[in-house]
Design an enzyme around this catalytic site. Structure first.
Site, PDB file in Angstrom:
ATOM      1  N   LYS A 198      48.511  22.072  29.742  1.00  0.00           N
ATOM      2  CA  LYS A 198      48.547  20.606  29.686  1.00  0.00           C
ATOM      3  C   LYS A 198      47.313  20.127  28.941  1.00  0.00           C
ATOM      4  O   LYS A 198      46.176  20.413  29.330  1.00  0.00           O
ATOM      5  CB  LYS A 198      48.566  20.050  31.110  1.00  0.00           C
ATOM      6  CG  LYS A 198      48.478  18.537  31.175  1.00  0.00           C
ATOM      7  CD  LYS A 198      48.675  18.028  32.589  1.00  0.00           C
ATOM      8  CE  LYS A 198      48.425  16.538  32.660  1.00  0.00           C
ATOM      9  NZ  LYS A 198      48.651  16.016  34.018  1.00  0.00           N
ATOM     10  N   LYS A 251      52.818  20.734  27.803  1.00  0.00           N
ATOM     11  CA  LYS A 251      52.825  19.273  27.833  1.00  0.00           C
ATOM     12  C   LYS A 251      51.680  18.719  27.016  1.00  0.00           C
ATOM     13  O   LYS A 251      50.559  19.212  27.175  1.00  0.00           O
ATOM     14  CB  LYS A 251      52.681  18.831  29.290  1.00  0.00           C
ATOM     15  CG  LYS A 251      52.640  17.347  29.504  1.00  0.00           C
ATOM     16  CD  LYS A 251      52.306  17.051  30.933  1.00  0.00           C
ATOM     17  CE  LYS A 251      52.129  15.563  31.064  1.00  0.00           C
ATOM     18  NZ  LYS A 251      51.549  15.202  32.320  1.00  0.00           N
TER      19      LYS A 251
HETATM   20  C1  PBG Z   1      49.178  13.505  36.605  1.00  0.00           C
HETATM   21  C2  PBG Z   1      50.172  13.470  35.489  1.00  0.00           C
HETATM   22  C3  PBG Z   1      50.090  12.810  34.247  1.00  0.00           C
HETATM   23  C4  PBG Z   1      51.341  13.014  33.640  1.00  0.00           C
HETATM   24  C5  PBG Z   1      52.100  13.795  34.485  1.00  0.00           C
HETATM   25  N1  PBG Z   1      51.363  14.083  35.612  1.00  0.00           N
HETATM   26  C6  PBG Z   1      49.037  11.967  33.661  1.00  0.00           C
HETATM   27  C7  PBG Z   1      47.733  12.513  33.304  1.00  0.00           C
HETATM   28  O1  PBG Z   1      47.469  13.706  33.433  1.00  0.00           O
HETATM   29  O2  PBG Z   1      46.900  11.709  32.915  1.00  0.00           O
HETATM   30  C8  PBG Z   1      51.764  12.443  32.315  1.00  0.00           C
HETATM   31  C9  PBG Z   1      53.229  12.194  32.159  1.00  0.00           C
HETATM   32  C10 PBG Z   1      53.603  11.344  31.009  1.00  0.00           C
HETATM   33  O3  PBG Z   1      52.755  10.875  30.206  1.00  0.00           O
HETATM   34  O4  PBG Z   1      54.815  11.109  30.847  1.00  0.00           O
HETATM   35  N2  PBG Z   1      48.001  14.171  36.370  1.00  0.00           N
END
Ligand code: PBG
Length: 326
Positions: A198, A251
């Site tokens: 991520k 992601k």
């Molecule tokens: C929580 C999380 C996030 C997303 C999914 N889980 C946000 C982040 O890490 O700031 C993003 C999902 C999206 O942008 O559709 N940590």
């Protein structure tokens, strides 16, 4: 490979009719590839559109159940739940409260639509007063003290009936901590889908409106990955698999197709890709201007993610495309 070349070879021959094209199509997008994210909040009859994500709503549990039925009826196999809590504090306590918003929603969805797979996002950022993904001391996000809290959150989701827990926090050792807790406390069959690679991406902007989870200070770069790194994604994924991840995720998706491709070559586990909020917002905004054909673009976008090697796609377009590909 034949290298006879033109005029013996004419690649257009197999493109002449829709039937021929369908016969030689290498990638297909199926409704069973899709996972639909949902945002749940307290109250009843609450349905609030997310300003930067037209068509996506924050829903109270009663509406979430209706939405779950609609998703199931479209043939989409799974939802991913995000909670918007009533209270935020330093320990993110609503995140592991058995009566917390996600726990309530999981129970209600599993009761109404038992066959729908319920995946829960496991992170602290929507539950901490400072909007960070972990426990903060002296302005620093602490790794190891956060692990115990994440494991408690995952267990409470499992006990509410979640089929899969999805840690998105990017703490080191999170999958191991969660697997251990689930196994020790009687939930060995609950699977883990790890947000393994991520990135610290600006594409999450609209999500932070939806989940009300913007950090009060600083950013997420001390735990999420540097956007410039690819080898490190392999390391993250391999570590999470070693710790017990059943499904691994990359992601965001679209700007990271090279990472999806690379991970696909490297691991045997199912691979998910999250087409995030910013990807949704880009398409929606252009379509609203009449600058792009939304339906065509979404199919092209999601097909590209599958072609790169993803088995599963988390997308806010799941409902919109389901009927087009069924
Ligand atoms: C929580 C999380 C996030 C997303 C999914 N889980 C946000 C982040 O890490 O700031 C993003 C999902 C999206 O942008 O559709 N940590």
């Amino acid at each position: 490979m034949s290298n006879a070349g033109f005029p013996v070879q004419r690649l257009r021959r197999l493109r002449m009719t829709p039937t021929l094209r369908s016969m030689v199509r290498e990638t297909s997008l199926r409704v069973t590839d899709l996972i639909y994210p949902l945002f749940v909040l307290h109250g009843s009859r609450v349905k609030a559109e997310v300003s930067s994500m037209p068509g996506i709503y924050n829903l109270s549990v009663d509406y979430i159940v209706e939405e779950a039925r609609a998703v199931r009826d479209l043939g989409i196999p799974a939802v991913l739940l995000f909670g918007i809590p009533k209270t935020k504090d330093d320990m993110a306590s609503e995140a592991y409260d058995p009566k917390g918003i996600v726990q309530q929603a999981v129970k209600a969805i599993k009761k109404a639509t038992p066959d729908l797979v319920v995946i829960t996002d496991v992170c602290l950022c929507a539950y901490t007063a400072n909007g960070h993904c972990g426990i903060v001391r002296d302005g620093k996000i602490l790794n190891d003290p956060t692990l115990e809290v994440l494991a408690k959150v995952a267990l409470s989701h499992a006990q509410a009936g979640a089929d899969i827990v999805a840690p998105s926090d990017m703490m080191d050792g999170h999958v191991r901590a969660i697997r251990k807790k689930l196994d020790e406390k009687g939930s060995p069959d609950v699977a883990i889908m790890s947000y393994a690679a991520k990135y610290a991406s600006a594409f999450y902007g609209p999500f932070r409106d939806a989940a009300q989870a913007t950090p009060a200070f600083g950013d997420r770069r001390s735990h999420q990955m540097d956007i410039a790194n690819a080898r490190e994604a392999e390391l993250e994924i391999l570590l999470d698999i070693k710790e017990g991840a059943d499904i691994v995720m990359v992601k965001p998706a679209l700007a990271y197709l090279d990472i999806i491709y690379r991970i696909r070559q490297r691991v045997l586990q199912p691979l998910a890709a999250y087409s995030v909020s910013g990807e949704y917002a880009l398409i929606k905004a252009a379509a609203q201007q009449g600058w792009l054909d939304e339906e065509q673009i979404v199919l092209e976008w999601l097909t590209a993610i599958k072609r790169a090697g993803a088995d599963l796609i988390l997308t806010y377009f799941a409902k919109a495309v389901a009927s087009k590909i069924a």
